[in-house]
Design an enzyme around this catalytic site. Structure first.
Site, PDB file in Angstrom:
ATOM      1  N   ASP A  78      38.821  34.168  41.667  1.00  0.00           N
ATOM      2  CA  ASP A  78      38.859  35.622  41.808  1.00  0.00           C
ATOM      3  C   ASP A  78      40.163  36.191  41.258  1.00  0.00           C
ATOM      4  OD1 ASP A  78      38.316  38.228  42.590  1.00  0.00           O
ATOM      5  OD2 ASP A  78      39.080  37.918  44.625  1.00  0.00           O
TER       6      ASP A  78
ATOM      7  N   ASP B 232      38.255  41.741  36.901  1.00  0.00           N
ATOM      8  CA  ASP B 232      38.055  41.044  38.167  1.00  0.00           C
ATOM      9  C   ASP B 232      36.874  40.077  38.076  1.00  0.00           C
ATOM     10  OD1 ASP B 232      37.761  40.229  40.782  1.00  0.00           O
ATOM     11  OD2 ASP B 232      37.117  42.186  41.539  1.00  0.00           O
TER      12      ASP B 232
END
Length: 497
Positions: free
Chosen positions: A89, A278
Site C-alpha cells: 500500500d 495509491d
C-alpha cells in the site's frame, strides 16, 4: 512563492539531464525483486513455519492476487518467524499485522510466540477510505523471504487487535505494508516506516518500484522491487514527474482528456483536495464534478456504438460479452496530463483495458462463457486517487531520493495480445505552471480567522456590556442626585411654613 517554484523546477530539471549518472549510481547499491503472490494455504494452517527456500523468479509468472483485493507480499515476522501476507500500500506508512483472530482472515501473528517482540507502549489507530484498525505499536525482526541474503531488520510493527471493515474475506492477506512517507505514519511522524528502516539497515537506495500486471486468466500478478529499477519491466523510456508533497505520493494533474477532448475544467478541480498514487486503492477515484464530466463525455462518445445501461457507469452493474468479444474500439482512452517542468509535460494515456476491470467468473451471476467487466472510475470526496487499475498499465518508479515518480509503459505479458494498451506520451512542450493547478487548503487560515473573529466578538460583547453598565450607573446616579435635590427642596419648604 515564485522563487520557490523556480528552485523546485530547476532541481527536478537538473535530475532529468543526468540520467546516465543515475544509471551508474543504480549499480552501486543492492536491489531486490519481491514476488507478490496468491496464498494457497488452507484455513487454520499454522503460520509458524520456516521461510520458503530462495528461488529464481520469472517476472512473467511470479505474482498472484484477486481483482479488487490488492497485491501482497509474503513476509516473516518475529523469532521464530511467522509467515504473514501483507498488502502492498503506497497510500499509508505503517507496517501492521493482525495479532488476533478475525472471521475474514486465515491466520494471524501470535505475539506471545515471538522471542524478539517489544511492546513500545503506544496505542495506534489508522482509518482508511473504507475501514479502520486499532492496536498497539511494537518492534520485531522482519524478513522478506524472497530477498537474497536477507538476514532481517528491526522494524516498527503495529499489532492489530481490533478492526472494522478492514480485512477482506478471501483476500489472502492479513497485514499491510505501508510504503508512504513517515509524515503520515501513526501514531506520529516519529514512527519510522519499514521501508525507511530497510534503507538504513540494509544499505539499499531510497527507491522502490511497482509492476502490477492485473488479471491474467483467473489470477493477478506483479512485482515489488526495493532499492532500484528493473528496466526489463517496461518498454520505452521512463518519464518522471515531480512529487509535489512528500506525505502520500502527491502529484499534480494539469489536464484530463476523454479521447482527444479536454474536460476544459479549472485544473484545480482535478486536484481537489489532493492527487495521490495509491496501490492500496483499486479504482481511479476523482472529485465528483470531474467524475460526472468524464461520465458525460464517455456516454456521448459510445452511445452510437454500443448500448450501456446507466447503472454500469455507477459501478452498480456489470457489462458482459460472450467469449470476451468486447468492442474495445468503441471506448475512448482517458488521458491525464502532468507537468515535468515549467514548459514540458507528459501524458498517461489510460486504455479502456484498464478502466474497464475484468471480473472473475465466480464474482458474477453470469454463465462461464461470458466475460464481464466493471467500470472502475468512481467519485470521491477525498481527492483524486490514481489506484491500481491505472497503475496496472505502467511500470512505476517511486524515486524518493530525487522526489519524483517515473512512469514507463508496462511489459506485462498479456499486453502483447491487446489491441490497445496504456502508454506514456511525451515529454512535449507545453508552457504551464503546475502550481496554478494545486488546490490550496485554507483550513489553517480559516481556523485562525474563526479564532480572531471569536476573540473580537468576545471583546465587543465585553465592551458593550461595560458600556451598558456605565449607562445604567450614570442613570442611577442622576436619579439619586435628583432625589436628593427634591428632598432638600421639600425640607426648605417645610422650614418656611
Amino acid at each position: 512563492m515564485y522563487i520557490r517554484f523556480h528552485i523546485f523546477w530547476l532541481y527536478h530539471t537538473a535530475r532529468f539531464i543526468i540520467p546516465f549518472f543515475q544509471l551508474l549510481l543504480e549499480t552501486q547499491c543492492l536491489m531486490y525483486k519481491i514476488p507478490l503472490k496468491l496464498s494457497t494455504k488452507l484455513l487454520n494452517e499454522a503460520v509458524l513455519v520456516e521461510p520458503k527456500a530462495q528461488q529464481e523468479y520469472n517476472w512473467n509468472i511470479n505474482l498472484r492476487g484477486s481483482p479488487g483485493q490488492g497485491y501482497y507480499v509474503e513476509m516473516a515476522v518475529g523469532t521464530p518467524p511467522q509467515m504473514i501476507d501483507a498488502l502492498v500500500d503506497t497510500g499509508s506508512s505503517n507496517f501492521a499485522v493482525a495479532a488476533s483472530p478475525h472471521k475474514n482472515i486465515e491466520k494471524f501473528f501470535n505475539v506471545s510466540m515471538s522471542e524478539t517482540v517489544i511492546n513500545l507502549g503506544f496505542e495506534v489507530s489508522v482509518p482508511y477510505t473504507q475501514g479502520i484498525w486499532k492496536g498497539f505499536l511494537g518492534q520485531d525482526i522482519v524478513k522478506i523471504p524472497s530477498y537474497e541474503n536477507s538476514s532481517g531488520i528491526i522494524s516498527n510493527v503495529a499489532f492489530i487487535t481490533e478492526s472494522e471493515q478492514f480485512f477482506i474475506n478471501g483476500s489472502h492477506w492479513e497485514a499491510i505494508l505501508g510504503l508512504g512517507y513517515r509524515e503520515i505514519a501513526k501514531p506520529s511522524s516519529s514512527t519510522e516506516p519499514l521501508f525507511d528502516s530497510l534503507v538504513k539497515q540494509m544499505n539499499i537506495r531510497n527507491i522502490f518500484s511497482l509492476h502490477l500486471c492485473g488479471l491474467n486468466g483467473s489470477e493477478m500478478a506483479g512485482s515489488l522491487i526495493l532499492g532500484g529499477v528493473d528496466h526489463s519491466l517496461h518498454t520505452g523510456a521512463l518519464e518522471y514527474i515531480p512529487i509535489y508533497k512528500e506525505w502520500y505520493y502527491e502529484v499534480v494533474i494539469t489536464d484530463i482528456y476523454i479521447g482527444e477532448t479536454s474536460l476544459e475544467m479549472d485544473c484545480k478541480e482535478y486536484n481537489f483536495d489532493k492527487t495521490i498514487v495509491d496501490s492500496g486503492t483499486t479504482n481511479l477515484l476523482l472529485p465528483t464534478r470531474v467524475y460526472n464530466r468524464i461520465v458525460d463525455l464517455l456516454v456521448e462518445k459510445v452511445k452510437n456504438m454500443v448500448f450501456i445501461p446507466k447503472k454500469f457507469w455507477e459501478s452498480l452493474e456489470l457489462l458482459c460479452w460472450k467469449n470476451d468479444k468486447i468492442p474495445w474500439e468503441s471506448f475512448p482512452s482517458v488521458t491525464m496530463t502532468f507537468s515535468v517542468s515549467y514548459n514540458l509535460s507528459i501524458d498517461l494515456v489510460i486504455s479502456p483495458h484498464n478502466y474497464l476491470r475484468k471480473m472473475k467468473n465466480e464474482d458474477t451471476r453470469f454463465t462461464p462463457e461470458n466475460v464481464c467487466y466493471k467500470f472502475s472510475i468512481a467519485p470521491s470526496d477525498l481527492g483524486t486517487v490514481v489506484g491500481a487499475v491505472v497503475m496496472e498499465g505502467f511500470y512505476i518508479v517511486f524515486d524518493r531520493e530525487a522526489s519524483k515518480l517515473g512512469f514507463g509503459t508496462t511489459a506485462c505479458h498479456d499486453t502483447i495480445n491487446r489491441g490497445s494498451v496504456s502508454f506514456v506520451r511525451g515529454p512535449y512542450y507545453k508552457e504551464q505552471n503546475a502550481l496554478n493547478c494545486v488546490y490550496t487548503k485554507l483550513e489553517s487560515h480559516f481556523n485562525m480567522l474563526l479564532i480572531a473573529t471569536a476573540t473580537m466578538g468576545t471583546v465587543c460583547v465585553l465592551c458593550i456590556t461595560l458600556l451598558i453598565l456605565l449607562v445604567i450607573r450614570f442613570q442611577a446616579l442622576r436619579f439619586c442626585l435628583r432625589q436628593q435635590e427634591h428632598d432638600q427642596f421639600s425640607l426648605l419648604n417645610e422650614a418656611h411654613k
